[in-house]
Scaffold this active site. Structure first.
Site, PDB file in Angstrom:
ATOM      1  N   TYR A 176       0.835  -1.205   0.000  1.00 31.20           N
ATOM      2  CA  TYR A 176       0.000   0.000   0.000  1.00 31.20           C
ATOM      3  C   TYR A 176       0.869   1.254   0.000  1.00 31.20           C
ATOM      4  O   TYR A 176       1.351   1.666   1.060  1.00 31.20           O
ATOM      5  CB  TYR A 176      -0.896   0.023   1.242  1.00 31.20           C
ATOM      6  CG  TYR A 176      -2.070  -0.920   1.226  1.00 31.20           C
ATOM      7  CD1 TYR A 176      -2.363  -1.699   0.116  1.00 31.20           C
ATOM      8  CD2 TYR A 176      -2.908  -1.028   2.328  1.00 31.20           C
ATOM      9  CE1 TYR A 176      -3.442  -2.557   0.102  1.00 31.20           C
ATOM     10  CE2 TYR A 176      -3.999  -1.874   2.329  1.00 31.20           C
ATOM     11  CZ  TYR A 176      -4.265  -2.651   1.214  1.00 31.20           C
ATOM     12  OH  TYR A 176      -5.346  -3.495   1.205  1.00 31.20           O
ATOM     13  N   LYS A 209      -1.223  -8.152  -2.546  1.00 30.17           N
ATOM     14  CA  LYS A 209      -2.489  -7.435  -2.389  1.00 30.17           C
ATOM     15  C   LYS A 209      -2.252  -5.953  -2.628  1.00 30.17           C
ATOM     16  O   LYS A 209      -1.438  -5.332  -1.947  1.00 30.17           O
ATOM     17  CB  LYS A 209      -3.054  -7.654  -0.996  1.00 30.17           C
ATOM     18  CG  LYS A 209      -4.345  -6.883  -0.734  1.00 30.17           C
ATOM     19  CD  LYS A 209      -4.721  -6.933   0.736  1.00 30.17           C
ATOM     20  CE  LYS A 209      -5.965  -6.069   0.994  1.00 30.17           C
ATOM     21  NZ  LYS A 209      -6.288  -5.964   2.432  1.00 30.17           N
TER      22      LYS A 209
END
Length: 309
Positions: A176, A209
């Site tokens: 992220y 992810k």
């Protein structure tokens, strides 16, 4: 779930040729489990939001979610490929639900009580040994590319990845971008999302992810390349295709977060775009567990139906 390993799962496992049989067996277990077992697609239920955002923000909409058992059972009943959570939630149900669903122990977490400005950095809150003790198939770890503290995070991830692989576990990386290196909008810019996927792949992640990318190019140096090479970014499917390509030309499993809670139609529209772009699946937390269970199961079934189509 098919009885025998499918050709698609065999193909995916062949991309991880340096891994030992234990790690490949755990990857196999996740890929073959649940309603999407054998398809090469994954839907994972992650419940780290209680730690990250606080209990009321996470569970008040559906008070059943205060109970760790609820999330294990939701993931099992929905036919998810795996369930991911921090140490406390995993410990609370690991024995009761042993063997019923592959588990991913989240090894680092942060809370929203402290603002770290340009240097967001999650604390290591669990260990690889605890993942083995609890019967997990994988460990999870968050990195914040663009954080002033990114070097510390990458060094921690390197050590954890080495230990996890030596013990036969798979590694799932939440990548992220966040911090002084990017703007708030730029955190999900297509060039930044692709860069985040590349970094996680280079760090040895088996499953990566990232957040669904927006039609925005953040870095000036990247804009020139995107324009010169005419990289398509107008649709979500095009952007997802580029992000997956950036993870070793699609030879690493790239799944996309569900993000903040939103309406069913918006969720399914996004899933269709992800699927069309070649996403390997979704990791969907708040959009599932904040709904009443029957509604959550219906939504997850629709999501899996799209990925299986």
């Amino acid at each position: 779930m098919p009885e025998h390993t499918t050709e698609r799962v065999k193909q995916i496992l062949s991309w991880y040729g340096s891994d030992n049989p234990g790690t490949l067996a755990n990857l196999h277990r996740m890929l073959m489990h649940g309603k999407l077992g054998g398809t090469g697609k994954m839907v994972i239920l992650p419940v780290d939001q209680g730690f990250e955002h606080g209990p009321a923000r996470s569970f008040a909409k559906n008070p059943d979610g205060y109970d760790p058992d609820y999330h294990f059972q939701l993931a099992i009943d929905a036919g998810c490929n795996a369930y991911a959570a921090p140490l406390g939630f995993i410990e609370a149900g690991a024995a009761k639900f042993a063997g019923q669903i592959p588990l991913i122990l989240k090894l680092n977490n942060s809370d929203s009580l402290s603002k770290m400005g340009g240097a967001p950095c999650s604390a290591v809150t669990a260990s690889v040994k605890e993942a083995v003790r609890l019967g997990c198939s994988a460990v999870g770890f968050t990195i914040y590319p663009a954080s002033d503290a990114r070097n510390t995070q990458l060094e921690e991830l390197r050590e954890i990845t080495q230990e996890a692989k030596s013990m036969g576990l798979a590694v799932v990386v939440w990548s992220y971008p966040r911090g002084s290196g990017v703007s708030k909008d730029g955190e999900t810019a297509v060039d930044i999302s692709a860069y985040a996927a590349q970094i996680a792949a280079q760090m040895g992640a088996h499953v990566i992810k990232v957040k669904p990318p927006k039609d925005l190019v953040e870095l000036d140096a990247a804009k020139k390349v995107y324009e010169e090479q005419k990289i398509p970014t107008k649709t979500l499917a095009e952007r997802v295709r580029h992000v997956v390509q950036s993870a070793f030309n699609g030879k690493r499993i790239v799944i996309f977060s569900g993000g903040e809670a939103k309406g069913t139609d918006a969720v399914l529209e996004e899933i269709r775009g992800l699927k069309e772009g070649g996403a390997f699946g979704s990791i969907m937390g708040r959009n599932a567990f904040q709904r009443p269970k029957a509604e959550a199961l219906k939504l997850l079934a629709e999501v899996m139906k799209i990925y299986a189509s």
